[in-house]
Design an enzyme around this catalytic site. Sequence first.
Site, PDB file in Angstrom:
ATOM      1  N   THR A 170       3.712  16.128  -2.976  1.00 30.29           N
ATOM      2  CA  THR A 170       3.521  15.006  -2.055  1.00 30.29           C
ATOM      3  C   THR A 170       4.044  15.397  -0.680  1.00 30.29           C
ATOM      4  OG1 THR A 170       5.663  13.902  -2.311  1.00 30.29           O
ATOM      5  CG2 THR A 170       4.036  13.530  -4.042  1.00 30.29           C
ATOM      6  N   CYS A 171       4.095  14.418   0.220  1.00 32.28           N
ATOM      7  CA  CYS A 171       4.535  14.717   1.579  1.00 32.28           C
ATOM      8  C   CYS A 171       6.014  15.046   1.662  1.00 32.28           C
ATOM      9  CB  CYS A 171       4.212  13.545   2.510  1.00 32.28           C
ATOM     10  SG  CYS A 171       5.136  12.051   2.101  1.00 32.28           S
ATOM     11  N   ARG A 190       4.180   2.586  -2.820  1.00 33.37           N
ATOM     12  CA  ARG A 190       3.217   2.484  -3.907  1.00 33.37           C
ATOM     13  C   ARG A 190       2.295   3.696  -3.977  1.00 33.37           C
ATOM     14  NH1 ARG A 190       5.854   0.530  -6.669  1.00 33.37           N
ATOM     15  NH2 ARG A 190       4.143   0.213  -8.119  1.00 33.37           N
ATOM     16  N   GLU A 191       2.227   4.492  -2.916  1.00 30.05           N
ATOM     17  CA  GLU A 191       1.282   5.610  -2.889  1.00 30.05           C
ATOM     18  C   GLU A 191       1.638   6.692  -3.900  1.00 30.05           C
ATOM     19  OE1 GLU A 191       1.900   6.547   1.133  1.00 30.05           O
ATOM     20  OE2 GLU A 191       0.556   5.010   1.915  1.00 30.05           O
ATOM     21  N   GLN A 217      -0.436   9.433  -6.621  1.00 31.68           N
ATOM     22  CA  GLN A 217      -0.287  10.885  -6.575  1.00 31.68           C
ATOM     23  C   GLN A 217       0.107  11.444  -7.940  1.00 31.68           C
ATOM     24  OE1 GLN A 217       2.532  10.682  -3.379  1.00 31.68           O
ATOM     25  NE2 GLN A 217       1.045  11.299  -1.828  1.00 31.68           N
ATOM     26  N   GLY A 236      -8.526  14.011   9.074  1.00 31.89           N
ATOM     27  CA  GLY A 236      -8.328  14.188   7.643  1.00 31.89           C
ATOM     28  C   GLY A 236      -9.039  13.124   6.843  1.00 31.89           C
ATOM     29  N   GLY A 264      -8.278  12.848   3.180  1.00 27.39           N
ATOM     30  CA  GLY A 264      -7.642  12.832   1.862  1.00 27.39           C
ATOM     31  C   GLY A 264      -7.132  11.454   1.487  1.00 27.39           C
ATOM     32  N   TYR A 294      -4.153  10.081   1.818  1.00 29.52           N
ATOM     33  CA  TYR A 294      -3.396   9.406   2.862  1.00 29.52           C
ATOM     34  C   TYR A 294      -4.318   8.861   3.948  1.00 29.52           C
ATOM     35  CZ  TYR A 294       1.570   9.947   1.843  1.00 29.52           C
ATOM     36  OH  TYR A 294       2.823   9.806   1.320  1.00 29.52           O
ATOM     37  N   ALA A 295      -5.426   9.546   4.168  1.00 27.18           N
ATOM     38  CA  ALA A 295      -6.379   9.082   5.173  1.00 27.18           C
ATOM     39  C   ALA A 295      -6.977   7.742   4.761  1.00 27.18           C
ATOM     40  CB  ALA A 295      -7.490  10.109   5.368  1.00 27.18           C
TER      41      ALA A 295
END
Length: 454
Positions: free
Chosen positions: A45-46, A114-115, A119, A197, A199, A201-202
Amino acid sequence: MVMFSLVAAHTWLDLETVAQLASGSAEVSETVSTDAVAGVVTLSTCNRVEIYAEAGSPQNVEQASKEILRTIAKTTDMPYDDVAAAFKLYRNDAAVRHLFEVGSGLKSAVVGEREIAGQVRRALSEAREAGHTTGTLTKLFETATRTAKDIGAQTALGATGRSIVSVALDLATELRAGTSVVGAQRFWKDANILLVGTGAYAGTTLAQLEARGAKNVAVHSSSGRAQQFVEDRGDWAMALGGSDVEGAFAEADVLIGVSGGERTVSATQLEKLREGATHRLTVLDLALTHDFDPAIGDLPAVDLITLESVKMAAPTEQQASITQAHQLVDKAVDEYLTEKRERTAADAIVTLRGHTMAVLEEEMARVQDRHGCTAAAEEVQLAMRRMVRQILHEPTVRARQAAANGTLEEYEAALETVFGLDVAEATKDRQHNGRTNTVAAAQLDTSEAQQRTA
């Protein structure tokens, strides 16, 4: 089999190091030998890189871990010692609890985001498609995803929609409109926004921009997926490619990078693209591997918001919600481990039963060869089956008790000492031959039921 995880995260590493490690972790599942691990799932992840795997035995965990770390070191050109120092090793129950907490957002820079649950789900899906997962890893990740969903539904944690993206947009709003609600609405309505982007997140970013009232959003992707991306999301944004992108850079009030690709826009390139522009520009670089050179923050009239900025600005969630979420994680971990122990007990039970029944069948074959299919022979066979069921009853009960109180390894060691049975090897052979513990355990339960009614 022993499940373990190797974890490198923002809580003890800078994000540049996390990004570098993430670039090397992509090769792990393809490179690490199947002799070292039975399966691998990589969660990147980020702000974290986590590798979950299964080794054949506790002793093999060390060997497998070193092989994984060597692979990352080789791929990233980082010294092995630096890579080894960056990762923490979690085994068995500790690895389970860690993943459940991560998937629920309890380990995130923005607590409760919540993201991360999505993932976790995608990490399993990718491993499954590549053929790199196992039944145990699949069950682990599916349960972690379900736990995250339960926490989202039953607690106030993350109910406000806080995420990496929302905090970054809040920072941009504060920079450009202060604390005025009307000013914020006007800013996002009028701003020219370029999103780089397409993906995961986009998608989140575009949805949140729409929720904030943004009207002028262009999307660019070097992969050429921008048109399909905007069509799939209501077609209200505009897809850009080719030379049109340069004009969008010049006109943008807000640039948002979420691609994490190999290309990075340098300060010199951005300055050239904006040549002659005097309006203020806010850049949100939310990619783990930077879409924009950090040096652009030094350019005149340019604000730069990075993942580090988000990490420092992340709000503190209410402690009551965090406590409640931890309690739900505790419950989920206990239920998962109990079920796992029961499955492991079935391995031992089925192995012992298979060995005993094989001996029985051999003896019954001798009886038939000696006496034929006479009534006396059938009576002997029936008596032998009844005796074996009685003999197996107590070891079966003890196996389940051992699983419940955490002493199953001692039970399995006793089977190996007394009968020469290797439960792990026997289980592996059954799985290879397509025979499942579920069927065998059901057969055993049937035999026990017959014994009780006999």
